[in-house]
Motif scaffolding. Sequence first.
Motif, PDB file in Angstrom:
ATOM      1  N   TYR A  37       1.051  -1.251   0.082  1.00  0.00           N
ATOM      2  CA  TYR A  37       0.118  -0.370   0.018  1.00  0.00           C
ATOM      3  C   TYR A  37       0.962   1.697   0.076  1.00  0.00           C
ATOM      4  O   TYR A  37       0.699   2.049  -0.801  1.00  0.00           O
ATOM      5  N   VAL A  41      -0.295   4.697  -1.258  1.00  0.00           N
ATOM      6  CA  VAL A  41      -0.853   6.057  -0.645  1.00  0.00           C
ATOM      7  C   VAL A  41       0.185   6.902  -0.476  1.00  0.00           C
ATOM      8  O   VAL A  41      -0.983   8.105   0.559  1.00  0.00           O
ATOM      9  N   THR A  67       0.415   9.215   6.954  1.00  0.00           N
ATOM     10  CA  THR A  67      -0.292   7.664   6.533  1.00  0.00           C
ATOM     11  C   THR A  67       0.556   6.702   6.143  1.00  0.00           C
ATOM     12  O   THR A  67      -0.479   5.785   6.582  1.00  0.00           O
ATOM     13  N   ALA A  71      -1.212   3.504   7.108  1.00  0.00           N
ATOM     14  CA  ALA A  71      -2.218   2.153   6.390  1.00  0.00           C
ATOM     15  C   ALA A  71      -0.771   0.751   5.731  1.00  0.00           C
ATOM     16  O   ALA A  71      -1.634  -0.362   5.484  1.00  0.00           O
TER      17      ALA A  71
ATOM     18  N   ILE B  31      -8.142   6.199   5.074  1.00  0.00           N
ATOM     19  CA  ILE B  31      -6.760   5.782   4.365  1.00  0.00           C
ATOM     20  C   ILE B  31      -7.378   4.257   4.529  1.00  0.00           C
ATOM     21  O   ILE B  31      -7.272   3.087   2.948  1.00  0.00           O
ATOM     22  N   LEU B  34      -9.226   3.287   1.433  1.00  0.00           N
ATOM     23  CA  LEU B  34      -7.548   3.405  -0.021  1.00  0.00           C
ATOM     24  C   LEU B  34      -6.859   3.056  -0.310  1.00  0.00           C
ATOM     25  O   LEU B  34      -6.880   2.030  -0.762  1.00  0.00           O
TER      26      LEU B  34
END
Lengths: 93, 220
Positions: A37, A41, A67, A71, B31, B34
Motif C-alpha cells: 500500500y 497511499v 499515512t 496504511a 485511509i 484507500l
Amino acid sequence: MTRDSIRAKLGRDTIKVDTEKHIRVKQEICRDCREKYCLYVCPAQVYILNKEDQIELDLDACLECGTCRIACTKKAIDWNYPRGGFGIQLKFG
Amino acid sequence: MFMGNLTKGMFGGGFLYTNKESISLGMVVGIADLIAKQPPVEVPELLEEFKTNSDISVLIRGGDSVEYSAHVISEGGFDAMPRLYDDGILVVGDAAGLNLNTGLTVRGMEFAIASGVFAARAIKRAKDSHDYSKATLSYYQQLMQDSFVLKDMHTFRKAPSFLENPRIFTLYPQVLCDTLEKMVTIGESPKPKMSSTAIQELRRRLGLSWLRELRGAFKL
C-alpha cells in the motif's frame, strides 16, 4: 493551472533533510508483502520499488503526514518525526 | 466543500479555503477506503484529477502552486479523545483529537487555537502556584468543558459512525444533485409541483425506506 508532477510540487516545499533516517522499513516483511500500500497511499511518493523489487525510501520528499504508518497493515514501517529543526517547514500552513 | 466523484466513492471530500493572499485547495480521503480500493488509486493523482474538475479548474486557472503539504487527520471524534491532562502535561489541538467532521463542516483550527489559549491559562495558574500537578492542571479540562470546544465535540460525538455509511459519498450527493436538477428543469410536458418532484425522485433513488434514510441524515 496545468497538471503538476509530484516532483514539481515537492520542489516548492522547503524540506531540511535530517542526516538520520526518520523512517525505516523492515525489508524482510516488505519482501513478502503483496499489497505494498505504501507505494500509492503516500502523497509524496516516498516509497519506490527498485529494480530488485525492494522498497526504497526517498526521505527528502517526506511531508510527515503519517499515512504510511497507518496504511501499512504489516507493521513494517518504523516511523518517527525528523529531529527538531529538520523536516518540512511550512510557510503557508 | 466538495463531495462525490472526486473521492471515487471513498470516504472524504474536497475543500477550498480562501486565505487573504492565496487559496488552500485539498482533499481528505479515508485511509481504510484507500487501501481497500480496487484497482488502487495513487493519492497524488487524486488531487490532480480534482484540479481538472470543471468547477475547480475555472477557479484556479492562471494560478501557481506555492506549497504542497499533507497530514493525517484524527476522525474519531469525542469518544476517541485521549486524557487531556496529567502531571506536567497538557494535550491540545490535533494531538488531543480535536477534529470534528460532520460531513457538512470540517472543523479543527478553531479548536486548536482555543485549546492553546485554555492551556496557556492553566499553565499560568500552575506557574503562579508553582504546582504543575494534575490537580492544578485539571483547570484546563474545566475550561475546555465550559467552552464550545468540548460542547461541540460532545454534541456531534455520533458523527464519526454516521460518516461510516458509504452512501454519503456515493449515492446521496448524486441523488441531491439529480433531484435539484429535476426541480429546476422545465421540459415540454406540464411540470408537477416541486414537492412531488422531490418526493418522487427520492423515493425512486432511495427506495421505500427513503424517509428513514432522510431521517438518519438529520440525526446529526
